[in-house]
Design an enzyme around this catalytic site. Structure first.
Site, PDB file in Angstrom:
ATOM      1  N   CYS A 167       0.790  -1.231   0.000  1.00 48.04           N
ATOM      2  CA  CYS A 167       0.000   0.000   0.000  1.00 48.04           C
ATOM      3  C   CYS A 167       0.822   1.282   0.000  1.00 48.04           C
ATOM      4  O   CYS A 167       0.433   2.261  -0.616  1.00 48.04           O
ATOM      5  CB  CYS A 167      -0.970   0.052   1.175  1.00 48.04           C
ATOM      6  N   ARG A 202       6.582 -11.648   4.806  1.00 47.71           N
ATOM      7  CA  ARG A 202       6.010 -11.594   6.148  1.00 47.71           C
ATOM      8  C   ARG A 202       6.587 -12.738   6.944  1.00 47.71           C
ATOM      9  O   ARG A 202       6.601 -13.872   6.469  1.00 47.71           O
ATOM     10  CB  ARG A 202       4.479 -11.749   6.088  1.00 47.71           C
ATOM     11  N   GLN A 235       1.437 -10.705  -4.376  1.00 47.57           N
ATOM     12  CA  GLN A 235      -0.007 -10.457  -4.412  1.00 47.57           C
ATOM     13  C   GLN A 235      -0.389  -9.764  -5.707  1.00 47.57           C
ATOM     14  O   GLN A 235       0.383  -8.962  -6.221  1.00 47.57           O
ATOM     15  CB  GLN A 235      -0.404  -9.534  -3.259  1.00 47.57           C
ATOM     16  N   ASP A 255      -2.142  -7.190  -6.164  1.00 47.05           N
ATOM     17  CA  ASP A 255      -2.663  -6.201  -5.242  1.00 47.05           C
ATOM     18  C   ASP A 255      -3.085  -4.932  -5.966  1.00 47.05           C
ATOM     19  O   ASP A 255      -2.408  -4.485  -6.889  1.00 47.05           O
ATOM     20  CB  ASP A 255      -1.532  -5.857  -4.261  1.00 47.05           C
ATOM     21  N   HIS A 275      -4.962  -0.910  -5.088  1.00 49.16           N
ATOM     22  CA  HIS A 275      -5.580   0.037  -4.158  1.00 49.16           C
ATOM     23  C   HIS A 275      -6.408   1.004  -4.961  1.00 49.16           C
ATOM     24  O   HIS A 275      -5.916   1.597  -5.912  1.00 49.16           O
ATOM     25  CB  HIS A 275      -4.500   0.745  -3.341  1.00 49.16           C
ATOM     26  N   LYS A 334     -14.545  -5.770   5.661  1.00 50.94           N
ATOM     27  CA  LYS A 334     -13.972  -6.440   4.489  1.00 50.94           C
ATOM     28  C   LYS A 334     -14.824  -7.607   4.020  1.00 50.94           C
ATOM     29  O   LYS A 334     -15.643  -8.137   4.769  1.00 50.94           O
ATOM     30  CB  LYS A 334     -12.570  -6.946   4.839  1.00 50.94           C
ATOM     31  N   HIS A 350      -8.431  -1.734  -0.384  1.00 49.18           N
ATOM     32  CA  HIS A 350      -7.368  -2.690  -0.713  1.00 49.18           C
ATOM     33  C   HIS A 350      -8.079  -3.894  -1.292  1.00 49.18           C
ATOM     34  O   HIS A 350      -9.074  -4.340  -0.728  1.00 49.18           O
ATOM     35  CB  HIS A 350      -6.659  -3.234   0.534  1.00 49.18           C
TER      36      HIS A 350
END
Length: 636
Positions: free
Chosen positions: A335, A364, A382, A384, A386, A465, A511
């Site tokens: 992000c 992670r 990911q 990913d 935003h 979410k 997200h």
RNA sequence: GCCACCUUAGCUCAGAUGGUAGAGCAAUUGAUUCGUAAUCAAUAGGUCGCCGGUUCGAUUCCGGCAGGUGGCUCCA
């Protein structure tokens, strides 16, 4: 004698003598039904066969064939197991033992952990107790009586459970010398447990709290009959064959190495190809839907993570590296760079929504015990994105993401489950924001026309979410896609846009990932297809095979032409019999084996053999290229 | 991180109550040129996960660590 009347599921009415039970009703309907009956439903609530009926009750009989029977069978089997454990290990304290999706478990507090040998002994004891056909009876006690009873038995966990119950009376089930606190219903006797198997032993915290005592959990499964149990065991074996870790090695897709580190995937050529195909697919699909592709660095200064709150809340899971007295955090999420892109210039409401997409590799530090093949790793990528939008655009954006998910999962042929998680106790943001975001998510879910579950209070602290879960070969659920609303980051980074009225306003941030982590998705994908990837995904689409060395020059030409045409082909010109080469190609699950013998050389063709064993007619290379291209476009 | 179990050749697995190990497949070499799921033969391959301890001697027993498996917990 007074009579009562009850209503059956087909709306017919049946008269019975007062005091009649569910079993009496079954008998009154038919001897066969009475034989198969295991429990009943009265006014929507499940009860034992021995439950008395009252005038006006709406009653249904549950037989072994009823869908709800499995849970009752399993629950009773878990009691049977507890009884067996108590008889073999009198010092074991019982706790809880529910039916679960794949069977049942029961947790015990024992001095010494169970061994696999114990499992066999317990199962043998269960069979003995089942054979004894002990009647299972229900009684109702006051809370005080029940607490006293379990205190006298030394069952401190049961006492704790009852004390926490919000009721004046509790029900107790007895079978032989065993008694357990239970809501029920249960089978009428232990002999109704006919097909069960204990499957594994595991540790489990009392009440799921890692600060409390670790108990010994025994997992088992039970079915109405042996046939269903055997089918289940066969399914487990099939799942083992489909295990992505096994197929990953057999097809040479990826590996792990303890020299490299736990949870770090090494992609071999074919695995990396599969990944690349997925990534290319993703880029195309995102561009089609108005996303911009962006790319941020792997490490960002510690101060930035402090500002975002990750340092405070997520540090334990982050890797750090220090150079020239400056600490950098290796990104666990993507992000922050996306925020920086937004902030790089003044934004107008006319610019919104902005959708930044990144195939972002994150690291992670997941706890050692949770790693699992590709499904839970420490370094992953990911898909990913935003989305930064005005609050009033939230509805449309979330709907867009959900339909994106639906399109993509449809292409892969995945079924999925959706869950909405709402505001937890510990959270930030205004009530208004939460309500708007939660409503937007819920509206989109409802609009999708698919069923979804609501997990009250299970949202992230920064916003509600939607989680979308796929299942692996063992039916375990893995979260893949997720859509999360976020009120914190725009605040912390002071993101603004200039609204139509000239005021500075705060955008909303969403997200979202579609596949989730490419690693995890590939893991599920491997198990879903058992390694038989459709042509468009197959890392090797075709393998050129020669019958003898004589065909090598022509086969070489075919091979190069296919390569030039962009088909992913390999060749096997080894001096082996065709049968042997076919076998190997088959084990590698290559979609098309392109056989070249003297016939093909003479007619300048190839004969494709599909991996299901069927042969296509001999064709020219150009025809083959057309054919494959067409198949690929259909995502087949 | 917690509980239990596991780690022997590239893979799948045997094995000895403590005296340094074997099979099949794979690999390599040779023969074979054979049309749809395994041609034959020979050869080579292991500090028995790593580090300590006990012992005359440890792959085997004990401890620690690493990695893995099934769960639990966690999963911003």
């Amino acid at each position: 004698m007074k009579e009562i009347a009850v209503t059956l599921p087909d709306n017919s009415r049946k008269s019975l003598e007062e005091g009649a039970t569910v079993l009496d009703l079954a008998r009154a309907i038919g001897a066969g039904l009475a034989r198969n009956a295991i429990a009943g439903t009265v006014n929507g609530e499940q009860v034992d066969l021995s439950a008395p009926l009252h005038d006006g009750d709406v009653v249904a009989i549950i037989t072994e064939k009823s869908p709800e029977s499995l849970e009752i069978i399993r629950h009773t089997t878990s009691h049977l197991m507890a009884q067996a454990v108590k008889s073999l290990f009198p010092d074991a304290k019982v706790t809880i033992g529910p039916a679960i999706e794949s069977g049942f478990y029961y947790d015990f507090d024992v001095e010494n952990p169970f061994s696999p040998d114990d499992l066999e002994k317990i199962e043998a004891k269960m069979r003995e107790l089942a054979k004894a056909a002990l009647p299972i009876t229900r009684e109702v006690l006051t809370k005080q009586e029940a607490i006293q009873l379990f205190k006298d038995m030394g069952e401190s966990y049961k006492v704790e459970l009852i004390e926490d119950l919000d009721a004046d009376t509790v029900s107790l089930y007895r079978q032989g010398d065993f008694a357990d606190l239970c809501r029920g219903p249960h089978l009428p006797a232990t002999s109704f447990c006919k097909a069960f198997k204990l499957t594994s032993i595991a540790g489990a915290y009392w009440r799921g709290d890692e600060k409390r005592k670790m108990l010994q959990r025994i997992y088992g499964t039970a079915f109405a009959d042996k046939k269903a149990l055997d089918e289940y065991i066969a399914r487990l074996e099939e799942a083992k064959r489909r295990d992505h870790r096994k197929i990953g090695r057999e097809l040479d897709l990826f590996s792990f190495s303890d020299e490299v580190g736990a949870g770090l995937v090494i992609w071999h050529p074919k695995g990396a190809m599969l990944r690349t195909i997925l990534e290319d697919f993703e880029r195309r699909e995102h561009l089609k839907r108005g996303y911009d592709i962006v790319l941020g660095p792997q490490i960002l200064k510690k101060e930035l993570w402090q500002r975002s709150g990750h340092y405070e809340n997520y540090r334990e899971n982050m890797y750090f590296t220090e150079v020239d007295e400056q600490s950098y955090g290796i990104k666990p999420m993507n992000c922050l760079s996306h925020m920086m892109i937004y902030k790089s210039q003044l934004r107008s409401y006319r610019d919104l929504p902005l959708r930044y997409f990144e195939l972002g590799t994150v690291h992670r530090h997941e706890r050692a015990g949770v790693l699992h093949g590709l499904l839970r790793v420490r370094g992953f990528t990911q898909d990913d994105a935003h989305i930064l939008c005005m609050p009033e655009q939230l509805d449309a954006e979330i709907k867009g993401v959900l339909s994106f998910v639906s399109d993509v999962m449809g292409i892969f042929g995945f079924d999925y489950e959706m869950e909405l998680s709402t505001r937890p106790e510990k959270s930030i943001g205004s009530d208004e924001d939460w309500e708007r975001a939660t409503k937007a998510l819920q509206a989109a879910l409802e609009d999708s026309g698919r069923p979804f579950e609501i997990n009250e209070g299970d949202g992230a602290f920064y916003g509600p979410k939607i989680d979308i879960k796929l299942r692996d070969a063992l039916d375990r659920k893995w979260q893949c896609a997720t859509i999360q609303c976020d009120f914190t980051l725009p605040e912390r980074f002071d993101l603004t846009y200039v609204a139509a009225d000239g005021e500075r306003k705060r955008p909303v941030m969403v997200h979202r990932v579609i596949l989730g982590a490419i690693e995890r998705f590939i893991g599920v994908l491997i198990e879903h297809f058992a390694g038989n990837f459709p042509l468009w995904l197959a890392p090797v689409q075709g393998l050129v095979l020669t019958v003898t060395d004589n065909q090598i020059p022509y086969a070489q030409k075919v091979f190069s032409e296919l390569r030039q045409a962009g088909i992913r082909v390999q060749h096997d010109f080894r001096n082996e019999k065709l049968g042997f080469k076919i076998r190997e190609a088959q084990l590698q699950k290559v979609p098309y084996m392109l056989v070249i013998g003297d016939k093909e050389v003479e007619t300048e063709t190839v004969t494709p053999r599909y991996r299901d064993g069927s042969n296509l007619p001999a064709m020219k290379v150009t025809e083959l290229v057309d054919f494959i291209e067409k198949e690929v476009k259909r995502f087949k």
